[in-house]
Design a protein around this motif. Sequence first.
Motif, PDB file in Angstrom:
ATOM      1  N   GLY A  85      38.463  42.987  51.461  1.00 51.34           N
ATOM      2  CA  GLY A  85      38.288  41.635  50.937  1.00 51.34           C
ATOM      3  C   GLY A  85      37.390  41.606  49.711  1.00 51.34           C
ATOM      4  O   GLY A  85      37.638  40.851  48.765  1.00 51.34           O
ATOM      5  N   ALA A  86      36.343  42.435  49.718  1.00 51.66           N
ATOM      6  CA  ALA A  86      35.450  42.499  48.559  1.00 51.66           C
ATOM      7  C   ALA A  86      36.196  42.991  47.327  1.00 51.66           C
ATOM      8  O   ALA A  86      36.018  42.458  46.224  1.00 51.66           O
ATOM      9  N   PHE A  87      37.038  43.992  47.515  1.00 47.77           N
ATOM     10  CA  PHE A  87      37.826  44.514  46.386  1.00 47.77           C
ATOM     11  C   PHE A  87      38.744  43.432  45.833  1.00 47.77           C
ATOM     12  O   PHE A  87      38.835  43.225  44.612  1.00 47.77           O
ATOM     13  N   LEU A  88      39.431  42.731  46.727  1.00 46.13           N
ATOM     14  CA  LEU A  88      40.386  41.709  46.303  1.00 46.13           C
ATOM     15  C   LEU A  88      39.707  40.496  45.687  1.00 46.13           C
ATOM     16  O   LEU A  88      40.122  40.006  44.626  1.00 46.13           O
ATOM     17  N   MET A  89      38.657  39.999  46.335  1.00 46.88           N
ATOM     18  CA  MET A  89      38.006  38.791  45.821  1.00 46.88           C
ATOM     19  C   MET A  89      37.171  39.075  44.588  1.00 46.88           C
ATOM     20  O   MET A  89      37.032  38.214  43.716  1.00 46.88           O
ATOM     21  N   ARG A  90      36.635  40.278  44.493  1.00 43.04           N
ATOM     22  CA  ARG A  90      35.974  40.639  43.252  1.00 43.04           C
ATOM     23  C   ARG A  90      36.993  40.689  42.126  1.00 43.04           C
ATOM     24  O   ARG A  90      36.751  40.223  41.008  1.00 43.04           O
ATOM     25  N   GLY A  91      38.185  41.240  42.431  1.00 43.91           N
ATOM     26  CA  GLY A  91      39.245  41.269  41.430  1.00 43.91           C
ATOM     27  C   GLY A  91      39.695  39.882  41.017  1.00 43.91           C
ATOM     28  O   GLY A  91      39.871  39.594  39.826  1.00 43.91           O
ATOM     29  N   ALA A  92      39.870  38.992  42.003  1.00 35.96           N
ATOM     30  CA  ALA A  92      40.277  37.625  41.687  1.00 35.96           C
ATOM     31  C   ALA A  92      39.183  36.904  40.905  1.00 35.96           C
ATOM     32  O   ALA A  92      39.459  36.174  39.942  1.00 35.96           O
ATOM     33  N   GLY A  93      37.924  37.110  41.313  1.00 36.08           N
ATOM     34  CA  GLY A  93      36.819  36.468  40.626  1.00 36.08           C
ATOM     35  C   GLY A  93      36.656  36.952  39.196  1.00 36.08           C
ATOM     36  O   GLY A  93      36.400  36.159  38.282  1.00 36.08           O
ATOM     37  N   CYS A  94      36.818  38.256  38.997  1.00 32.25           N
ATOM     38  CA  CYS A  94      36.711  38.809  37.643  1.00 32.25           C
ATOM     39  C   CYS A  94      37.872  38.329  36.770  1.00 32.25           C
ATOM     40  O   CYS A  94      37.698  38.100  35.564  1.00 32.25           O
ATOM     41  N   THR A  95      39.043  38.190  37.364  1.00 33.22           N
ATOM     42  CA  THR A  95      40.189  37.668  36.609  1.00 33.22           C
ATOM     43  C   THR A  95      39.902  36.241  36.158  1.00 33.22           C
ATOM     44  O   THR A  95      40.137  35.879  34.995  1.00 33.22           O
ATOM     45  N   TRP A  96      39.380  35.422  37.071  1.00 34.81           N
ATOM     46  CA  TRP A  96      39.007  34.044  36.719  1.00 34.81           C
ATOM     47  C   TRP A  96      37.918  34.038  35.648  1.00 34.81           C
ATOM     48  O   TRP A  96      37.972  33.260  34.689  1.00 34.81           O
ATOM     49  N   ASN A  97      36.949  34.912  35.799  1.00 39.31           N
ATOM     50  CA  ASN A  97      35.867  35.009  34.821  1.00 39.31           C
ATOM     51  C   ASN A  97      36.410  35.351  33.424  1.00 39.31           C
ATOM     52  O   ASN A  97      35.999  34.762  32.418  1.00 39.31           O
ATOM     53  N   ASP A  98      37.360  36.278  33.374  1.00 40.88           N
ATOM     54  CA  ASP A  98      37.913  36.691  32.084  1.00 40.88           C
ATOM     55  C   ASP A  98      38.805  35.613  31.467  1.00 40.88           C
ATOM     56  O   ASP A  98      38.922  35.522  30.243  1.00 40.88           O
ATOM     57  N   ILE A  99      39.452  34.820  32.321  1.00 40.04           N
ATOM     58  CA  ILE A  99      40.250  33.698  31.798  1.00 40.04           C
ATOM     59  C   ILE A  99      39.325  32.673  31.136  1.00 40.04           C
ATOM     60  O   ILE A  99      39.574  32.226  30.011  1.00 40.04           O
ATOM     61  N   THR A 100      38.259  32.314  31.827  1.00 34.41           N
ATOM     62  CA  THR A 100      37.357  31.285  31.294  1.00 34.41           C
ATOM     63  C   THR A 100      36.530  31.795  30.122  1.00 34.41           C
ATOM     64  O   THR A 100      36.127  31.004  29.254  1.00 34.41           O
ATOM     65  N   ASP A 101      36.266  33.108  30.093  1.00 36.17           N
ATOM     66  CA  ASP A 101      35.398  33.681  29.052  1.00 36.17           C
ATOM     67  C   ASP A 101      36.163  34.363  27.926  1.00 36.17           C
ATOM     68  O   ASP A 101      35.556  35.064  27.116  1.00 36.17           O
ATOM     69  N   ARG A 102      37.468  34.188  27.864  1.00 31.45           N
ATOM     70  CA  ARG A 102      38.266  34.979  26.927  1.00 31.45           C
ATOM     71  C   ARG A 102      37.816  34.814  25.471  1.00 31.45           C
ATOM     72  O   ARG A 102      37.852  35.782  24.696  1.00 31.45           O
ATOM     73  N   HIS A 103      37.365  33.617  25.089  1.00 30.13           N
ATOM     74  CA  HIS A 103      36.939  33.414  23.703  1.00 30.13           C
ATOM     75  C   HIS A 103      35.557  34.024  23.463  1.00 30.13           C
ATOM     76  O   HIS A 103      35.289  34.569  22.393  1.00 30.13           O
ATOM     77  N   ILE A 104      34.698  33.948  24.469  1.00 27.56           N
ATOM     78  CA  ILE A 104      33.368  34.566  24.361  1.00 27.56           C
ATOM     79  C   ILE A 104      33.494  36.083  24.341  1.00 27.56           C
ATOM     80  O   ILE A 104      32.866  36.764  23.524  1.00 27.56           O
ATOM     81  N   ASP A 105      34.320  36.630  25.244  1.00 30.96           N
ATOM     82  CA  ASP A 105      34.471  38.081  25.340  1.00 30.96           C
ATOM     83  C   ASP A 105      34.947  38.697  24.028  1.00 30.96           C
ATOM     84  O   ASP A 105      34.578  39.827  23.691  1.00 30.96           O
ATOM     85  N   GLY A 106      35.759  37.960  23.295  1.00 35.44           N
ATOM     86  CA  GLY A 106      36.257  38.477  22.027  1.00 35.44           C
ATOM     87  C   GLY A 106      35.185  38.613  20.964  1.00 35.44           C
ATOM     88  O   GLY A 106      35.387  39.289  19.950  1.00 35.44           O
ATOM     89  N   GLN A 107      34.005  37.988  21.196  1.00 32.64           N
ATOM     90  CA  GLN A 107      32.920  38.032  20.219  1.00 32.64           C
ATOM     91  C   GLN A 107      31.813  39.022  20.594  1.00 32.64           C
ATOM     92  O   GLN A 107      30.848  39.180  19.847  1.00 32.64           O
TER      93      GLN A 107
END
Length: 326
Positions: A85-107
């Motif tokens: 569950g930790a592997f899966l939810m960490r993966g889902a959480g990181c995916t959500w994080n990258d969706i919301t941060d996509r413009h910040i991450d590019g900088q």
Amino acid sequence: MTRTDGTPEAPQQAPAGVADAVRGNWVDRLAPAPARPWLRLSRADRPIGTWLLYIPCLWAVALAANDGSGFSRLDLWLMVSSGLGAFLMRGAGCTWNDITDRHIDGQVARTRSRPIPSGQVTVRGALLWMALQALIAALILVTYNRLAIGLGVASLALVVVYPFAKRFTWWPQVFLGLAFNWGAILLWAAHSGHVAPGAVLLWLSGIAWTLYYDTIYAHQDKEDDALIGVKSTARLFGAQSGRWLAGFLALAVLLFAAAVIVTIPASRGIAPMLIALAGVWAFGLHMGWQMRGLNLDDPAACLRAFRANRDAGLIPVPFLAAAALV
């Protein structure tokens, strides 16, 4: 595609990996090429986050067994399933994080090679990937008791809010700690059928621990964060970070020790208490060792210290298990 002058544009090469992943990790070496962007999106090439999400679950199961209930066959399933569950939810959480941060991450230099800002994965594809991981995790959660299921569903609010925290507070690490250590409460409930005071103290200890290790982690990006206006405890504390880290270390150890003291009944004698507290002390010693000579202006040193917290967090587990078996 063509340039504005009519000449053909050379095709973009997908990055060989992500900048802050361990060199030669299993995703880069062994995963099929089409799967690599998706696994990188889930941080499968950087397993430290999965460990940091999983470790409070192990703490909870091992310490809860010290209340006199002991271990059962259920606990083996809890330990294995919470890891998945930790592997899966960490993966889902990181995916959500990258969706919301996509413009910040590019900088930010460290994050612009991630799958979404680098163009390897679309936002729509990332949303579907996030949903798939969360669905599989839900199939694991429904094998637990009703209280644990309810706590698991409640944790989604923390996961959703966390990526936005650095936009409105200097303390986004608190929100990370709330979410990353929720497993201490959830797995305690799955083991015992209730949430005891020891579970809450263990959760609070984990939050202090997260403030410790994620402040170190945030020092890697403090210059880029200052340029783009992203908040963090690393920027807030600045030159005083060392003192704050020492405070978080002490608080994590004291709260963990309090969780042990309120959980182990006096009727079991002094031996289980001493064994469990020895594990907590060793946990604190490891964090103290990490801080020796730590240069918070050296990103590589910060990353090494951050990753060392997997070992620090695992140290109490065998002590707590041994205490439950005495």
